[in-house]
Design an enzyme around this catalytic site. Structure first.
Site, mmCIF file in Angstrom:
data_model
loop_
_atom_site.group_PDB
_atom_site.id
_atom_site.type_symbol
_atom_site.label_atom_id
_atom_site.label_comp_id
_atom_site.label_asym_id
_atom_site.label_seq_id
_atom_site.Cartn_x
_atom_site.Cartn_y
_atom_site.Cartn_z
ATOM 1 N N HIS A 45 50.662 -9.779 37.079
ATOM 2 C CA HIS A 45 49.931 -10.852 36.409
ATOM 3 C C HIS A 45 50.683 -11.340 35.180
ATOM 4 O O HIS A 45 50.361 -10.984 34.050
ATOM 5 C CB HIS A 45 48.522 -10.362 36.033
ATOM 6 N N GLU A 131 43.314 -5.496 42.524
ATOM 7 C CA GLU A 131 43.403 -4.040 42.734
ATOM 8 C C GLU A 131 42.105 -3.493 43.321
ATOM 9 O O GLU A 131 42.118 -2.645 44.223
ATOM 10 C CB GLU A 131 43.731 -3.312 41.418
ATOM 11 N N CYS A 199 45.889 4.704 34.630
ATOM 12 C CA CYS A 199 47.302 5.094 34.671
ATOM 13 C C CYS A 199 47.842 5.428 33.289
ATOM 14 O O CYS A 199 47.285 5.009 32.269
ATOM 15 C CB CYS A 199 48.138 4.017 35.367
ATOM 16 N N SER A 228 44.235 -7.556 33.539
ATOM 17 C CA SER A 228 43.158 -6.669 33.090
ATOM 18 C C SER A 228 43.620 -5.780 31.934
ATOM 19 O O SER A 228 42.948 -5.668 30.912
ATOM 20 C CB SER A 228 42.692 -5.802 34.265
ATOM 21 N N ASN A 229 44.798 -5.156 32.074
ATOM 22 C CA ASN A 229 45.223 -4.208 31.036
ATOM 23 C C ASN A 229 45.495 -4.908 29.713
ATOM 24 O O ASN A 229 45.253 -4.366 28.640
ATOM 25 C CB ASN A 229 46.409 -3.355 31.520
#
Length: 314
Positions: A45, A131, A199, A228-229
């Protein structure tokens, strides 16, 4: 003359091993097969990364049906895909190379194993994130129940006594802990992963932001609006004491007045944001103020993932 502006630069930040591997898979595929190479969904992304690859001859598609030349290889993105996508590629006789992050693949295997053992699976994640679609698509419809927050727990209808949970790999560590605690109250015998599904890179980047957020008048996280992260890092900065926090994406306009008033600015980047974008942000701030940059490292990362067999040199 105003005093220098302190910039605290989080480390680790930016590309994680899964993103590094995914981008390298595309680059190596271009070298081996020539252009065009197809990629299903954005490989990671980040628009900068995607545009760079498009300039080299990569064609991004949402679905396999959009591939015009079925003799060309297609790469599946780092976020992972459902079983049906693999089956469709085989039916259509399309050569595919799988760039799914190994840590996402670990969650897929976990889901399959729990299913075989007779567990009803609860997945903590964001609806419609690629995901999450890929993880839920490892099993038949109805076998995985998605929840996004604590409120969703009240509405869970489960028909099995054996219950387990798994999570998306890029969630907020603290928010997820609250959801897990609530799940354990609702389902005291719920089975949890042996090791957290979130993760290492997500965990480390959030810890690095948390470490300096309270010192910062403003916090900038370089990353995509789809990431997202990256969005979680903005939330972590705000929750942990930064007065203002922003996601610096392609269309973002720097808050110049805020930068002029600040004494200290924190900077990090999501796991799919290349370092060149962090450098660009710092150069833009430099045009507004004299700056002093300090790297603040909390942990060294030395994780590397192997390339798929068909792209290894030996």
């Amino acid at each position: 003359m105003s005093e220098d502006l302190d910039i605290l630069l989080c480390a680790p930040r930016g590309f994680c091993a899964g993103v590094d591997r995914a981008v390298e898979i595309v680059e190596k595929s271009l070298q081996k097969f020539g252009a065009p190479v197809y990629v299903r969904h954005e490989i990671v992304h980040n628009k900068h990364v995607v545009q760079n690859l498009e300039n080299k001859g990569v064609i991004f598609v949402d679905e396999l049906d959009e591939i015009e030349d079925k003799t060309r290889p297609v790469i599946f993105s780092a976020h992972g895909v459902s079983k049906k996508v693999y089956e469709d590629a085989e039916i259509k006789n399309i050569q595919f190379i799988d760039a799914t992050c190994p840590l996402v693949s670990k969650v897929h295997r976990e889901a399959e194993l729990l299913n075989k053992q007779g567990y009803q699976i609860i997945l903590i994640g964001h609806k419609n994130h690629p995901e999450v679609i890929g993880t839920m698509g490892q099993l038949p419809a109805g076998e995985v129940t998605l929840i996004e927050n604590i409120e969703d727990i009240k509405n869970i209808k489960l028909n099995k006594e054996k219950i387990a949970y798994i999570t998306q790999t890029t969630l907020s560590v603290d928010d997820t802990k609250d959801i897990i605690d609530a799940l354990k109250i609702e389902f005291p015998n719920i089975k949890e992963p042996i090791k957290s599904d979130i993760c290492y890179a997500t965990t480390n980047r959030q810890a690095a932001v948390k470490n300096i957020a309270a010192k910062c008048d403003v916090f900038f996280v370089v990353g995509s609006q789809q990431s997202s992260n990256s969005k979680r890092l903005v939330e972590v900065a705000k929750k942990n004491g930064s007065k203002e926090s922003y996601l610096v994406h392609q269309e973002f306009k720097l808050p110049i007045d805020l930068i002029k008033k600040s004494k200290c600015i924190g900077v990090s980047s999501g796991a799919s944001a290349p370092e060149v974008l962090v450098d660009r942000l710092i150069d833009q701030i430099k045009e507004i103020r004299n700056i002093k940059v300090q790297d603040v490292e909390i942990i060294k990362e030395n994780v590397e993932f192997k390339l798929p067999r068909e792209l290894r040199e030996n």
